[in-house]
Design an enzyme around this catalytic site. Structure first.
Site, short mmCIF file in Angstrom:
data_model
loop_
_atom_site.label_atom_id
_atom_site.label_comp_id
_atom_site.label_asym_id
_atom_site.label_seq_id
_atom_site.Cartn_x
_atom_site.Cartn_y
_atom_site.Cartn_z
N ARG A 193 30.77 28.85 1.13
CA ARG A 193 30.89 29.23 -0.27
C ARG A 193 30.56 30.71 -0.43
O ARG A 193 31.37 31.49 -0.84
CB ARG A 193 29.96 28.34 -1.11
CG ARG A 193 30.20 28.43 -2.59
CD ARG A 193 29.24 27.56 -3.38
NE ARG A 193 27.86 28.00 -3.27
CZ ARG A 193 26.87 27.56 -4.06
NH1 ARG A 193 27.12 26.65 -4.98
NH2 ARG A 193 25.65 28.02 -3.91
N LYS A 229 19.48 31.05 -13.27
CA LYS A 229 20.90 31.35 -13.52
C LYS A 229 21.43 30.48 -14.66
O LYS A 229 20.77 29.51 -15.06
CB LYS A 229 21.71 31.12 -12.24
CG LYS A 229 21.69 29.67 -11.73
CD LYS A 229 22.26 29.55 -10.32
CE LYS A 229 22.26 28.10 -9.86
NZ LYS A 229 22.62 27.97 -8.43
N TYR A 289 38.15 7.09 -32.98
CA TYR A 289 39.47 7.42 -32.45
C TYR A 289 39.97 6.32 -31.51
O TYR A 289 39.21 5.78 -30.70
CB TYR A 289 39.43 8.73 -31.68
CG TYR A 289 39.43 9.96 -32.55
CD1 TYR A 289 40.46 10.20 -33.46
CD2 TYR A 289 38.41 10.90 -32.44
CE1 TYR A 289 40.45 11.34 -34.25
CE2 TYR A 289 38.40 12.05 -33.22
CZ TYR A 289 39.44 12.26 -34.12
OH TYR A 289 39.44 13.39 -34.89
N MET A 347 34.60 15.43 -31.44
CA MET A 347 34.17 16.82 -31.26
C MET A 347 32.79 17.08 -31.85
O MET A 347 31.94 17.72 -31.23
CB MET A 347 35.19 17.78 -31.88
CG MET A 347 34.90 19.24 -31.55
SD MET A 347 36.02 20.37 -32.37
CE MET A 347 37.56 20.01 -31.54
C1 PLP Z 1 21.65 27.24 -7.75
C2 PLP Z 1 21.07 27.70 -6.47
C3 PLP Z 1 19.73 27.42 -6.15
C4 PLP Z 1 18.90 26.46 -6.96
O1 PLP Z 1 19.36 25.16 -6.66
P1 PLP Z 1 18.73 23.83 -7.28
O2 PLP Z 1 19.47 22.74 -6.62
O3 PLP Z 1 19.03 23.90 -8.75
O4 PLP Z 1 17.28 23.85 -7.01
C5 PLP Z 1 19.20 28.00 -5.01
N1 PLP Z 1 19.96 28.79 -4.21
C6 PLP Z 1 21.27 29.05 -4.47
C7 PLP Z 1 22.04 29.91 -3.54
C8 PLP Z 1 21.87 28.52 -5.60
O5 PLP Z 1 23.16 28.76 -5.85
#
Ligand code: PLP
Length: 345
Positions: free
Chosen positions: A128, A33, A242, A290
């Site tokens: 979640r 992802k 800055y 930046m």
């Molecule tokens: C992001 C995610 C993972 C992978 O998690 P890591 O901690 O990066 O190994 C697995 N399952 C779900 C549901 C996730 O959201």
């Protein structure tokens, strides 16, 4: 040669996947992802498919479409956010497997794509994503009759092995799924390290593939080198950057590097991070701006053309600690301005 360089070691990603795979007796998927945690989902997925990964996970259907384009048929692409409004064509045409999160999503999927593959996501306490007890109780029989590919849940505290939440969620997952004849999955990277009770039929590592904690034995994946734009000599008492945020306590040599917070080098690293010239540390001084960062190179034996921020000397987790965040955020913040190169794969 004026932008920062990132080198992504695909062989290290493959080695990390194999090492995580060896820790369980069950199948190991790969989570790609957020554009493969910022490192390029297509390239990462291709390398892992070549190494033997057959199941991939993404957050949303659009990401799944990109993976299908990169890998073609023959791999399973699972979508954590399930079947959202507007996803139907993408899921159907590209053969994505949504992890259905609610009765609404189940209805949408069964009505719009009857017979199409799907998994189920359950909530075991993280609150979640996924169905809770009542919802699952009401729909389990109907859903299971349609043969889901997977029933999964996610751990909230797996990076803390002694956290009581781990055993709690494991127990809830058992209560919600024991006796069903569908493959089950609970563990991401942290869950793999918790041991075999957490492995079930499929593990879903993400961050560990990319060299991040809690998989502390991971091979580093990212090398980042920033070119030096300018070097200047300043006198004791002069200030840099800055807000006059840094003041020289001795005659100093300061290098200005071509990257900044627009490139994902968080402003919170100001005055805290360390660059390297080979093995020699050079402190970041003053505020990250930046497009530019200033570094104290007074103690180097020669004038560098570039300095290293990520590599063998310093991993994403070291840098994350300096910035008060986690490796996940460092990786996924890396911007589009770098010259990116891959090796291996
Ligand atoms: C992001 C995610 C993972 C992978 O998690 P890591 O901690 O990066 O190994 C697995 N399952 C779900 C549901 C996730 O959201």
């Amino acid at each position: 040669m004026s932008t920062g360089h990132i080198t992504i070691d695909l062989d290290a990603i493959i080695a990390n996947w194999r090492a995580l795979d060896k820790m369980s007796k069950t199948e190991t998927a790969a989570v790609v992802k957020a554009n493969g945690y910022g490192l390029g989902a297509g390239r990462v997925a291709k390398a892992l498919a070549k190494a033997g990964a057959r199941k991939f996970f993404v957050a949303v259907a659009e990401e799944g479409a990109a993976i299908r384009q990169a890998l073609g048929e023959g791999v399973q692409i699972n979508v954590f956010s399930g079947h959202m409004r507007g996803d139907t064509d993408m899921i159907g045409d590209l053969g994505l497997t949504p992890m259905l999160n609610s009765i609404d999503q189940i209805s949408r999927h069964f009505e719009s794509l009857p017979g199409a593959p799907f998994g189920i996501q359950l909530d075991t306490g993280m609150n979640r994503l996924g169905m809770e007890w009542d919802e699952w109780g009401a729909i389990a029989e109907i859903a299971l009759a349609q043969h889901p590919t997977l029933v999964m849940s996610h751990l909230a505290c797996a990076d803390e092995p002694d956290h009581p939440m781990n055993a709690f969620q494991l127990d809830v997952f058992h209560q919600m799924t024991d006796g069903i004849s569908v493959p089950r999955s609970l563990a991401a990277t942290g869950g793999i390290l918790l041991g075999k009770d957490f492995h079930f039929d499929l593990t879903r590592p993400g961050i560990g593939l990319y060299g991040g904690a809690p998989f502390t034995k991971a091979k580093p994946v990212v090398q980042m080198d920033l070119p030096v734009v300018q070097i200047r000599h300043i006198s004791e008492g002069e200030v840099v950057g800055y807000g006059n945020a840094w003041q020289a306590e001795r005659p100093s040599k300061v290098a200005t590097l071509a990257a900044g917070y627009a490139d994902g080098l968080l402003r919170a690293m100001s005055d805290k991070a360390t660059f390297y010239y080979g093995a020699d540390p050079c402190p970041l001084i003053g505020r990250v701006s930046m497009d530019l960062i200033t570094v104290d190179i007074t103690d180097l034996p020669e004038e560098p053309h570039a300095l290293t921020l990520l590599g063998k000397q310093q991993t994403v987790d070291h840098l994350a600690t300096a910035a008060g965040t986690i490796g996940y955020e460092i990786l996924t913040s890396l911007g589009a301005r770098y010259t990116r190169r891959t090796k291996g794969g």
